[in-house]
Design an enzyme around this catalytic site. Structure first.
Site, PDB file in Angstrom:
ATOM      1  N   ASP A   1      12.766  -2.535  14.844  1.00  0.00           N
ATOM      2  CA  ASP A   1      13.784  -1.666  14.224  1.00  0.00           C
ATOM      3  C   ASP A   1      13.223  -0.242  14.156  1.00  0.00           C
ATOM      4  O   ASP A   1      13.264   0.405  13.115  1.00  0.00           O
ATOM      5  CB  ASP A   1      14.120  -2.194  12.826  1.00  0.00           C
ATOM      6  CG  ASP A   1      15.349  -1.527  12.218  1.00  0.00           C
ATOM      7  OD1 ASP A   1      16.080  -0.811  12.943  1.00  0.00           O
ATOM      8  OD2 ASP A   1      15.582  -1.720  11.009  1.00  0.00           O
TER       9      ASP A   1
ATOM     10  N   GLU B   1       0.844  -1.195   0.000  1.00  0.00           N
ATOM     11  CA  GLU B   1       0.000   0.000   0.000  1.00  0.00           C
ATOM     12  C   GLU B   1       0.882   1.251   0.000  1.00  0.00           C
ATOM     13  O   GLU B   1       1.864   1.313   0.735  1.00  0.00           O
ATOM     14  CB  GLU B   1      -0.844  -0.052   1.293  1.00  0.00           C
ATOM     15  CG  GLU B   1      -1.660   1.153   1.604  1.00  0.00           C
ATOM     16  CD  GLU B   1      -2.354   0.998   2.965  1.00  0.00           C
ATOM     17  OE1 GLU B   1      -2.143  -0.012   3.685  1.00  0.00           O
ATOM     18  OE2 GLU B   1      -3.106   1.916   3.305  1.00  0.00           O
TER      19      GLU B   1
ATOM     20  N   LEU C   1       1.534   4.991   0.970  1.00  0.00           N
ATOM     21  CA  LEU C   1       1.071   5.953   1.982  1.00  0.00           C
ATOM     22  C   LEU C   1       1.250   7.356   1.437  1.00  0.00           C
ATOM     23  O   LEU C   1       2.383   7.832   1.322  1.00  0.00           O
ATOM     24  CB  LEU C   1       1.888   5.821   3.269  1.00  0.00           C
ATOM     25  CG  LEU C   1       1.765   4.509   4.024  1.00  0.00           C
ATOM     26  CD1 LEU C   1       2.625   4.552   5.273  1.00  0.00           C
ATOM     27  CD2 LEU C   1       0.304   4.249   4.388  1.00  0.00           C
TER      28      LEU C   1
HETATM   29  P1  ADP Z   1      14.453   0.260   3.106  1.00  0.00           P
HETATM   30  O1  ADP Z   1      13.989  -1.166   3.229  1.00  0.00           O
HETATM   31  O2  ADP Z   1      15.361   0.466   1.934  1.00  0.00           O
HETATM   32  O3  ADP Z   1      15.033   0.799   4.391  1.00  0.00           O
HETATM   33  P2  ADP Z   1      11.943   1.635   3.668  1.00  0.00           P
HETATM   34  O4  ADP Z   1      10.862   0.608   3.814  1.00  0.00           O
HETATM   35  O5  ADP Z   1      12.429   2.186   4.967  1.00  0.00           O
HETATM   36  O6  ADP Z   1      13.130   1.100   2.756  1.00  0.00           O
HETATM   37  O7  ADP Z   1      11.423   2.794   2.721  1.00  0.00           O
HETATM   38  C1  ADP Z   1      12.286   3.832   2.243  1.00  0.00           C
HETATM   39  C2  ADP Z   1      11.537   5.151   2.246  1.00  0.00           C
HETATM   40  O8  ADP Z   1      10.395   5.052   1.382  1.00  0.00           O
HETATM   41  C3  ADP Z   1      10.938   5.468   3.625  1.00  0.00           C
HETATM   42  O9  ADP Z   1      11.804   6.223   4.417  1.00  0.00           O
HETATM   43  C4  ADP Z   1       9.704   6.257   3.270  1.00  0.00           C
HETATM   44  O10 ADP Z   1      10.023   7.611   3.083  1.00  0.00           O
HETATM   45  C5  ADP Z   1       9.275   5.685   1.953  1.00  0.00           C
HETATM   46  N1  ADP Z   1       8.199   4.663   2.137  1.00  0.00           N
HETATM   47  C6  ADP Z   1       8.331   3.439   2.703  1.00  0.00           C
HETATM   48  N2  ADP Z   1       7.183   2.746   2.642  1.00  0.00           N
HETATM   49  C7  ADP Z   1       6.293   3.552   2.032  1.00  0.00           C
HETATM   50  C8  ADP Z   1       4.911   3.392   1.666  1.00  0.00           C
HETATM   51  N3  ADP Z   1       4.243   2.263   1.915  1.00  0.00           N
HETATM   52  N4  ADP Z   1       4.314   4.423   1.033  1.00  0.00           N
HETATM   53  C9  ADP Z   1       4.998   5.570   0.754  1.00  0.00           C
HETATM   54  N5  ADP Z   1       6.292   5.770   1.060  1.00  0.00           N
HETATM   55  C10 ADP Z   1       6.940   4.786   1.692  1.00  0.00           C
END
Ligand code: ADP
Length: 292
Positions: free
Chosen positions: A200, A97, A99
């Site tokens: 985490d 999803e 966000l």
């Molecule tokens: P990684 O596994 O590389 O650490 P993250 O899951 O932390 O990646 O996601 C990287 C960045 O993408 C996050 O800091 C956030 O800004 C953005 N992000 C992560 N998940 C979502 C989402 N479901 N919808 C919109 N933006 C997201």
């Protein structure tokens, strides 16, 4: 797991959104070092979030999806719904999803504190661990269940990181860490109840969602002691005081927590030493020296 398994991003999108729905735009989201992240705009007008990495890391995304599903199942705090995992030619991917951001509610931090505390009080367990292993950053994290939290923190958290870090450590730090694991029962209590934790949770793994509230991302979830989670929130600067006050209203924080915080963070600092190198060594050494 209820999440769809697919052999291409296109087939995942058409199974999820309908056979005629296609990806019409792909924008890179500035992420961190571990994965590539994108927002995908679909011909239906919807948007999804995509993470991808090399094919060998499919189990990392599967584990992430398991963790998010467990957090979502508590109904306590927002976490983006995982929609599909799979491997597309050379790449593993996770679709979830998207966000969209909205302005933060004025009580953003209080609500975040309340909801995280509710997560930690949600029924779970009774044993410590998780049905599957997962990753902390890109380091494998062992989750085979144990009845004792202290034994779990020693066997599944500190010792595996110590083994990975051993060649980077000086004699004194090795000795101190060994002393800590030998006497961990005298340094940590068993929790009054087990808690499902994100695992985490630092500021980069929380995002303001469309409802103006904090949503939590990218977990390394397991059942443990909630103090380990609070400690991690404080590791890189911490959240504002009003977050912790609100948390404490729902799940009271024991006074002794402050004495245990850095010991819990030893796990994350050893992991940072293993992942990012020697700049974390002095932190590890001084905490090891303090608790040994
Ligand atoms: P990684 O596994 O590389 O650490 P993250 O899951 O932390 O990646 O996601 C990287 C960045 O993408 C996050 O800091 C956030 O800004 C953005 N992000 C992560 N998940 C979502 C989402 N479901 N919808 C919109 N933006 C997201």
């Amino acid at each position: 797991m209820t999440v769809l398994c697919a052999n291409s991003i296109d087939s995942a999108i058409s199974s999820l959104f309908g056979p005629s729905v296609k990806v019409v735009d792909r924008q890179r989201v500035s992420g961190r070092d571990i994965n590539r992240a994108y927002s995908l705009e679909l011909s239906s007008g919807e948007c999804v979030f995509l993470k991808s990495n090399r094919a060998g890391l499919l189990d990392m995304f599967t584990a992430e999806a398991h963790g998010i599903e467990a957090l979502r199942a508590t109904g306590t705090i927002g976490a983006p719904e995982p929609l599909a995992v799979g491997t597309d030619e050379n790449n593993a991917f996770l679709i979830m999803e998207y966000l969209s951001s909205a302005p933060r509610r004025s009580d953003y931090w209080e609500t975040f504190g309340h909801e995280l505390a509710m997560l930690h009080r949600a029924k779970c367990g009774p044993r410590f661990g998780f049905p599957t292993d997962n990753y902390i950053g890109s380091t494998p994290q062992q989750n085979a269940h144990m009845d004792s939290w202290v034994a779990f923190f020693r066997e599944r958290r500190l010792i595996p990181q110590m083994k990975l870090a051993w060649r980077l450590l000086d004699e004194r730090t090795r000795h101190n860490l060994t002393r800590i694991t030998d006497r961990l029962d005298t340094l940590l209590p068993e929790p009054a109840f087990p808690s499902l934790i994100h695992g985490d949770l630092w500021s980069g793994n929380a995002l303001c969602g469309p409802d103006g509230k904090a949503w939590i991302l990218d977990p390394a979830a397991y059942v443990g002691h909630f103090e380990a989670e609070l400690a991690m929130t404080e590791l890189f600067g911490g959240f504002p005081e009003r977050f912790y006050r609100a948390y404490d209203e729902v799940n009271p924080i024991d006074r002794g927590y402050a004495d245990r915080r850095d010991l819990y963070n030893l796990y994350h600092l050893l992991n940072h030493l293993n992942l990012f190198g020697l700049s974390y060594l002095s932190n590890v050494s001084s905490i090891a020296n303090r608790y040994a």
